[in-house]
Design an enzyme around this catalytic site. Structure first.
Site, PDB file in Angstrom:
ATOM      1  CG  ASP A  59      15.079   9.641  15.158  1.00  0.00           C
ATOM      2  OD1 ASP A  59      14.001  10.183  14.867  1.00  0.00           O
ATOM      3  OD2 ASP A  59      15.540   8.657  14.540  1.00  0.00           O
ATOM      4  CE  LYS A  88      13.857  14.455  14.563  1.00  0.00           C
ATOM      5  NZ  LYS A  88      14.148  13.069  14.167  1.00  0.00           N
ATOM      6  CB  CYS A 128      16.041  14.523  10.719  1.00  0.00           C
ATOM      7  SG  CYS A 128      15.191  12.944  11.005  1.00  0.00           S
ATOM      8  CG  ASP A 165      17.473  13.913  14.737  1.00  0.00           C
ATOM      9  OD1 ASP A 165      16.902  14.672  15.543  1.00  0.00           O
ATOM     10  OD2 ASP A 165      16.847  13.221  13.923  1.00  0.00           O
ATOM     11  CB  ALA A 215      20.923  12.270   7.796  1.00  0.00           C
ATOM     12  CG  HIS A 250      12.596   5.941  16.660  1.00  0.00           C
ATOM     13  ND1 HIS A 250      11.676   6.788  16.085  1.00  0.00           N
ATOM     14  CD2 HIS A 250      13.689   5.975  15.852  1.00  0.00           C
ATOM     15  CE1 HIS A 250      12.199   7.299  14.973  1.00  0.00           C
ATOM     16  NE2 HIS A 250      13.425   6.835  14.818  1.00  0.00           N
ATOM     17  CB  SER A 263      11.269   4.104  10.976  1.00  0.00           C
ATOM     18  OG  SER A 263      12.091   4.084  12.123  1.00  0.00           O
ATOM     19  CD  GLU A 295      10.555   7.957  10.559  1.00  0.00           C
ATOM     20  OE1 GLU A 295      10.414   8.349  11.746  1.00  0.00           O
ATOM     21  OE2 GLU A 295      11.551   7.331  10.170  1.00  0.00           O
ATOM     22  CG  HIS A 311      17.552   4.608  14.299  1.00  0.00           C
ATOM     23  ND1 HIS A 311      16.741   3.943  13.400  1.00  0.00           N
ATOM     24  CD2 HIS A 311      17.089   5.889  14.337  1.00  0.00           C
ATOM     25  CE1 HIS A 311      15.842   4.771  12.909  1.00  0.00           C
ATOM     26  NE2 HIS A 311      16.014   5.975  13.469  1.00  0.00           N
TER      27      HIS A 311
HETATM   28  C1  VGL Z   1      16.969  10.127  10.675  1.00  0.00           C
HETATM   29  C2  VGL Z   1      16.754   8.196   9.465  1.00  0.00           C
HETATM   30  C3  VGL Z   1      15.943   7.657  10.434  1.00  0.00           C
HETATM   31  C4  VGL Z   1      17.572  11.497  10.789  1.00  0.00           C
HETATM   32  C5  VGL Z   1      16.145   9.608  11.641  1.00  0.00           C
HETATM   33  O1  VGL Z   1      17.726  11.973  11.924  1.00  0.00           O
HETATM   34  O2  VGL Z   1      17.913  12.080   9.744  1.00  0.00           O
HETATM   35  N1  VGL Z   1      17.250   9.416   9.582  1.00  0.00           N
HETATM   36  N2  VGL Z   1      15.643   8.376  11.522  1.00  0.00           N
HETATM   37 ZN    ZN Z   2      14.690   7.499  13.196  1.00  0.00          ZN
END
Ligand code: VGL
Ligand code: ZN
Length: 178
Positions: A52, A94, A133, A10, A129, A54, A60, A101, A71
């Protein structure tokens, strides 16, 4: 056949300072991720980048009662990669379903199948993060029987205490922290 894969988790614009869901200092690991990408390419490893990805109405998002600001919406600038990937990198999208989620790169994707097809035994993980993830992806990798390494100097968490807790949990689960 590469026995190793680097999984870059990510590393997208929205997770960097100035983005929609910034990971503090997330930009500081960009050069480290790029170095690892080059190093692992030289080693002949498979390079995987998760993103990510979405839909506009993802569960989420706060508009839907979720924990996060909007995001990494599919096709937007915020969802673009901030690392330099080779043309033959495997991109895994993903959390693409509106009502589900998915923090792990393995969840609802064909990542495991792709790794097996390439003969991968060991995976090395970097990105963001750490406590979301990266954590979920590393735990799933161990569960699926891959020898799993976390590249400590190339991951970044949202909150330091949560990141520390996640690193301990990963270590207990059998992830080797490098
Ligand atoms: C993530 C919060 C929401 C990540 C993804 O990539 O860690 N964190 N969506
Ligand atoms: Zn996300």
């Amino acid at each position: 056949m590469p026995e190793e894969a680097l999984i870059v988790v990510d590393m997208q614009r929205d997770f960097m300072p100035g983005g929609a869901l910034p990971v503090p200092g997330g930009d500081r690991i960009i050069p480290r991720c790029n170095d690892y990408i080059r190093e692992f390419m030289k080693r002949g490893a498979l390079i995987v980048a998760t993103r990510d990805w979405h839909p506009e109405n993802h569960i989420s998002f706060r508009e839907r009662g979720g924990p996060w600001p909007k995001h990494c919406v599919q096709g937007t600038e915020g969802a673009e990669f901030v690392v330099e990937l080779p043309a033959d990198a495997v991109v895994i999208s993903k959390a693409t379903e509106p009502d589900k989620e998915a923090y792990s790169g393995f969840e609802g994707t064909d990542l495991e199948e792709i790794l097996r097809k390439h003969g991968v035994k060991r995976v090395y993980i970097c990105g963001v993060a750490t406590e979301y993830c990266v954590r979920a992806t590393a735990l799933d990798a161990v569960k699926r029987g891959f020898e799993t390494y976390l590249l400590r100097d190339a991951v970044k968490g949202i909150k330091p205490l949560d990141e520390e807790r996640a690193l301990k949990e990963l270590e207990r689960a059998g992830v080797r922290i490098l």
